[in-house]
Design an enzyme around this catalytic site. Structure first.
Site, PDB file in Angstrom:
ATOM      1  N   PHE A 166       0.698  -1.140  -0.056  1.00  0.00           N
ATOM      2  CA  PHE A 166       0.161   0.102  -0.108  1.00  0.00           C
ATOM      3  C   PHE A 166       0.654   1.434   0.157  1.00  0.00           C
ATOM      4  O   PHE A 166       0.696   2.190  -0.747  1.00  0.00           O
ATOM      5  CB  PHE A 166      -0.714   0.021   1.172  1.00  0.00           C
ATOM      6  CG  PHE A 166      -1.616   1.106   1.310  1.00  0.00           C
ATOM      7  CD1 PHE A 166      -2.712   1.703   0.467  1.00  0.00           C
ATOM      8  CD2 PHE A 166      -1.419   2.187   2.518  1.00  0.00           C
ATOM      9  CE1 PHE A 166      -3.531   2.679   0.646  1.00  0.00           C
ATOM     10  CE2 PHE A 166      -2.177   3.076   2.713  1.00  0.00           C
ATOM     11  CZ  PHE A 166      -3.336   3.594   1.798  1.00  0.00           C
ATOM     12  N   ARG A 186       2.826   1.669  -3.359  1.00  0.00           N
ATOM     13  CA  ARG A 186       1.901   2.051  -4.397  1.00  0.00           C
ATOM     14  C   ARG A 186       1.724   3.488  -4.245  1.00  0.00           C
ATOM     15  O   ARG A 186       1.675   4.484  -5.409  1.00  0.00           O
ATOM     16  CB  ARG A 186       0.568   1.449  -4.252  1.00  0.00           C
ATOM     17  CG  ARG A 186      -0.586   1.859  -5.171  1.00  0.00           C
ATOM     18  CD  ARG A 186      -1.857   1.078  -5.096  1.00  0.00           C
ATOM     19  NE  ARG A 186      -2.703   1.800  -5.571  1.00  0.00           N
ATOM     20  CZ  ARG A 186      -3.617   2.860  -5.499  1.00  0.00           C
ATOM     21  NH1 ARG A 186      -3.620   3.250  -4.203  1.00  0.00           N
ATOM     22  NH2 ARG A 186      -4.648   2.967  -6.221  1.00  0.00           N
ATOM     23  N   GLU A 187       1.479   3.862  -3.292  1.00  0.00           N
ATOM     24  CA  GLU A 187       1.089   5.553  -3.052  1.00  0.00           C
ATOM     25  C   GLU A 187       2.495   6.159  -3.117  1.00  0.00           C
ATOM     26  O   GLU A 187       2.331   7.591  -3.802  1.00  0.00           O
ATOM     27  CB  GLU A 187       0.563   5.848  -1.560  1.00  0.00           C
ATOM     28  CG  GLU A 187      -0.840   4.874  -1.258  1.00  0.00           C
ATOM     29  CD  GLU A 187      -1.876   4.988  -2.293  1.00  0.00           C
ATOM     30  OE1 GLU A 187      -1.949   6.099  -2.998  1.00  0.00           O
ATOM     31  OE2 GLU A 187      -2.461   4.124  -2.407  1.00  0.00           O
ATOM     32  N   LEU A 188       3.386   6.051  -2.434  1.00  0.00           N
ATOM     33  CA  LEU A 188       4.750   6.601  -2.791  1.00  0.00           C
ATOM     34  C   LEU A 188       5.013   6.686  -4.356  1.00  0.00           C
ATOM     35  O   LEU A 188       5.589   7.714  -4.951  1.00  0.00           O
ATOM     36  CB  LEU A 188       5.909   6.106  -2.068  1.00  0.00           C
ATOM     37  CG  LEU A 188       7.139   6.652  -2.236  1.00  0.00           C
ATOM     38  CD1 LEU A 188       7.005   7.957  -1.445  1.00  0.00           C
ATOM     39  CD2 LEU A 188       8.270   5.642  -1.319  1.00  0.00           C
ATOM     40  N   LYS A 211       2.946   9.127  -5.970  1.00  0.00           N
ATOM     41  CA  LYS A 211       2.967  10.705  -5.462  1.00  0.00           C
ATOM     42  C   LYS A 211       4.641  11.089  -6.400  1.00  0.00           C
ATOM     43  O   LYS A 211       4.544  12.102  -6.566  1.00  0.00           O
ATOM     44  CB  LYS A 211       3.231  10.700  -3.961  1.00  0.00           C
ATOM     45  CG  LYS A 211       3.307  11.922  -3.606  1.00  0.00           C
ATOM     46  CD  LYS A 211       3.462  11.910  -1.780  1.00  0.00           C
ATOM     47  CE  LYS A 211       3.491  13.280  -1.226  1.00  0.00           C
ATOM     48  NZ  LYS A 211       2.411  14.052  -1.225  1.00  0.00           N
TER      49      LYS A 211
END
Length: 213
Positions: free
Chosen positions: A50, A53-55, A58
């Site tokens: 998770f 994925r977000e890193l 971004k």
């Protein structure tokens, strides 16, 4: 440099906790003792997948000069929890939002596809580590635990990649599809293959097959 706001950190933590709990519930249903035993194992695979994925998303947005922030979706969290009670996980916890208006489809697509690609890369890393650990797991409970964490990590991240590439609603797949259908097809097919391997064959059988090659 990637920076996080206080609200973003709060949303990431809440989403991570809910997602970990939901994957655990979907696996053991309402078995409390089973949930307690498997939660730490699931948390590693979910947590790393998770956050990576977000890193990744971004980072890509920032690379192209846009401000991006993860925002959880309260209704989506509820949908995720309810679905887990039914034995599966609809992971609508939230997503990376680019602040600026009129962002080109290409930027949205490149940002979106970075997430599932990160999950697929991590899933492959998990299965490689599991393969290396497999011969040692019979000699130590620690190695057995590491093996289990990596097989679960492979399955969870394969699912996250395939699910988020669905061209629906708030999922990454919709932005990838709008940007480049060919890239969407390739990434989605690869993610689905990994998911099929994880669910039908199973990570442990895959490891045994890889060792036997």
């Amino acid at each position: 440099m990637v920076e996080y706001t206080r609200n973003e950190i709060r949303d990431l933590i809440i989403s991570f906790i809910v997602l970990s709990i939901c994957f655990t519930i979907s696996t053991v249903k309402m078995n409390f003792y089973g949930a307690i035993s498997i939660l730490p194992i699931v948390t590693v695979g979910v947590g790393i997948g998770f956050m990576l994925r977000e890193l990744a998303q971004k980072f890509v947005a920032i690379k192209y000069g846009y401000n991006a922030e993860f925002k959880m979706w309260p209704l989506g969290l509820l949908i995720t929890f309810i679905s887990s009670l039914l034995g599966f996980v609809l992971a609508f916890v939230g997503s990376i939002k680019i602040d600026e208006d009129d962002v080109p489809d290409e930027i949205k697509g490149r940002t979106a596809v970075a997430g599932p690609m990160a999950n697929m890369a991590l899933a492959l890393l998990f299965i490689v580590i599991a393969t290396l650990i497999y011969p040692l797991k019979i000699h130590s409970s620690v190695f057995n635990l590491i093996f289990l964490i990596n097989t679960v990590g492979f399955s969870v991240n394969s699912f996250l990649a395939a699910f988020n590439l669905l061209p629906l609603w708030t999922l990454d797949g919709l932005n990838v599809f709008k940007w480049d259908v060919k890239i969407w097809i390739v990434t989605f097919v690869l993610a689905c293959i990994m998911l099929v391997l994880a669910t039908i064959i199973g990570a442990e059988k895959m490891v045994v097959m890889l060792i036997g090659i």
